[in-house]
Enzyme design. Sequence first.
Site, PDB file in Angstrom:
ATOM      1  N   LYS A 121       0.902  -0.990  -0.058  1.00  0.00           N
ATOM      2  CA  LYS A 121       0.172  -0.127   0.127  1.00  0.00           C
ATOM      3  C   LYS A 121       0.863   1.223   0.020  1.00  0.00           C
ATOM      4  O   LYS A 121       1.999   1.406   0.565  1.00  0.00           O
ATOM      5  CB  LYS A 121      -1.101   0.120   1.216  1.00  0.00           C
ATOM      6  CG  LYS A 121      -2.298   0.915   1.015  1.00  0.00           C
ATOM      7  CD  LYS A 121      -3.082  -0.021   0.250  1.00  0.00           C
ATOM      8  CE  LYS A 121      -4.525   0.722   0.193  1.00  0.00           C
ATOM      9  NZ  LYS A 121      -5.801   0.046  -0.601  1.00  0.00           N
ATOM     10  N   LEU A 137     -20.302   7.464   1.225  1.00  0.00           N
ATOM     11  CA  LEU A 137     -20.898   7.468  -0.358  1.00  0.00           C
ATOM     12  C   LEU A 137     -19.895   7.942  -1.333  1.00  0.00           C
ATOM     13  O   LEU A 137     -20.203   8.872  -2.132  1.00  0.00           O
ATOM     14  CB  LEU A 137     -22.146   8.230  -0.364  1.00  0.00           C
ATOM     15  CG  LEU A 137     -23.436   7.870   0.569  1.00  0.00           C
ATOM     16  CD1 LEU A 137     -24.302   8.683   0.781  1.00  0.00           C
ATOM     17  CD2 LEU A 137     -23.903   6.392   0.037  1.00  0.00           C
ATOM     18  N   GLY A 138     -18.694   7.585  -1.002  1.00  0.00           N
ATOM     19  CA  GLY A 138     -17.523   8.008  -2.166  1.00  0.00           C
ATOM     20  C   GLY A 138     -17.891   6.923  -3.515  1.00  0.00           C
ATOM     21  O   GLY A 138     -18.936   6.582  -3.858  1.00  0.00           O
ATOM     22  N   VAL A 148     -17.249   3.917  -4.325  1.00  0.00           N
ATOM     23  CA  VAL A 148     -17.823   2.474  -4.123  1.00  0.00           C
ATOM     24  C   VAL A 148     -19.066   2.530  -3.461  1.00  0.00           C
ATOM     25  O   VAL A 148     -20.000   2.177  -3.732  1.00  0.00           O
ATOM     26  CB  VAL A 148     -16.902   1.686  -3.307  1.00  0.00           C
ATOM     27  CG1 VAL A 148     -17.566   0.153  -3.232  1.00  0.00           C
ATOM     28  CG2 VAL A 148     -15.434   1.531  -3.952  1.00  0.00           C
TER      29      VAL A 148
END
Length: 356
Positions: free
Chosen positions: A80, A176-177, A179
Amino acid sequence: MEIFRAMAEYGHEELVFWYDRASGLRAVVAIHDTTLGPALGGLRVWNYPSEEAMVEDALRLSRGMTAKNSAMGLDLGGGKAVIWADRAAYGEALFRAFGRLVESLAGRYITAEDVGVGPAEMALVARETRFVGGLPEGSGDPSPATALGVLEGMKAALAHLGGNGLSGLTVAVQGLGHVGSLLAHMLADQGARLVVTDLDHEAGRRVAEETGARWVDPGAIYDEPCDIFAPCALGAVLNADTVERLRCRMVAGSANNQLATPADGRRLWERGILYVPDFVVNGGGVINVAEEFARGGYRQERAYARVRRIGQQVRDILTLAEREGIPPFEAADRFAEERRQRLGAVRRSFIPRPPA
């Protein structure tokens, strides 16, 4: 933070710090494990409260990617990257400097989208490195595949509980981005009733209107009576406080590292709340990106067929957990680690490549 001790505890191979004076880039790449292949994991850009928080996020997320890539059956390890910046710092120089960092790792780490970045930023990264996935000319935005995998996992877990689909059930979506918004629309199409929230009130309320959802303030989402709680924002949202507040029978969402600690997974289990392990149910995005590196190149129909099999993987893990009398997150960890060790024994022997 004692960095070497933390790396030893998490089992990391490499932690790379990079500062670019010209662009102001402050980045960390954490390579957790490359037993199965090069470390694949997205780039997260966040305005962290401290250097320690930044490093801790990189370590936790990269370890989760090892488990996710193994559980998804991919020949990829876990890594990452995180950049410490806010939106005002975005620009061509910042992301091209990050691309040079990725290129310097010579393929040990492959980057892609995560929180805080989109196709435009990743296109800038790709101008400096070959080791990037999820570009428009490749697999594209991984969010639809991630949302589809979560939906398939939810339906499989409901069937495990004796349910019959999502119609009429209440799902509380936190975040609520990219995805979360897609998942909310998919759930609405399945006939679910939605309760939603997001830190971005303006964007979140638009999604609520589009899906017929009821909006609640971010701090109140844990107290909402629902059938499924779907964490789709940042990690560590399931902790000693929030687990006791939940009023649901299942947790399944797209966020990474949802459990603040393993003890919180046990708290959910003891409360009778079915926790669908995050790194299994949210694996659709990485499956889609990994398809770019498959023999013959990216094929969407093949990628999405694999994403839909997440439902079967969820069923297998929940069956294992029930048979062994252990929480589902422990069963998922065992499933991923057994594959890594089994193939790691095969891949320890060095086979030289023929000269180019």
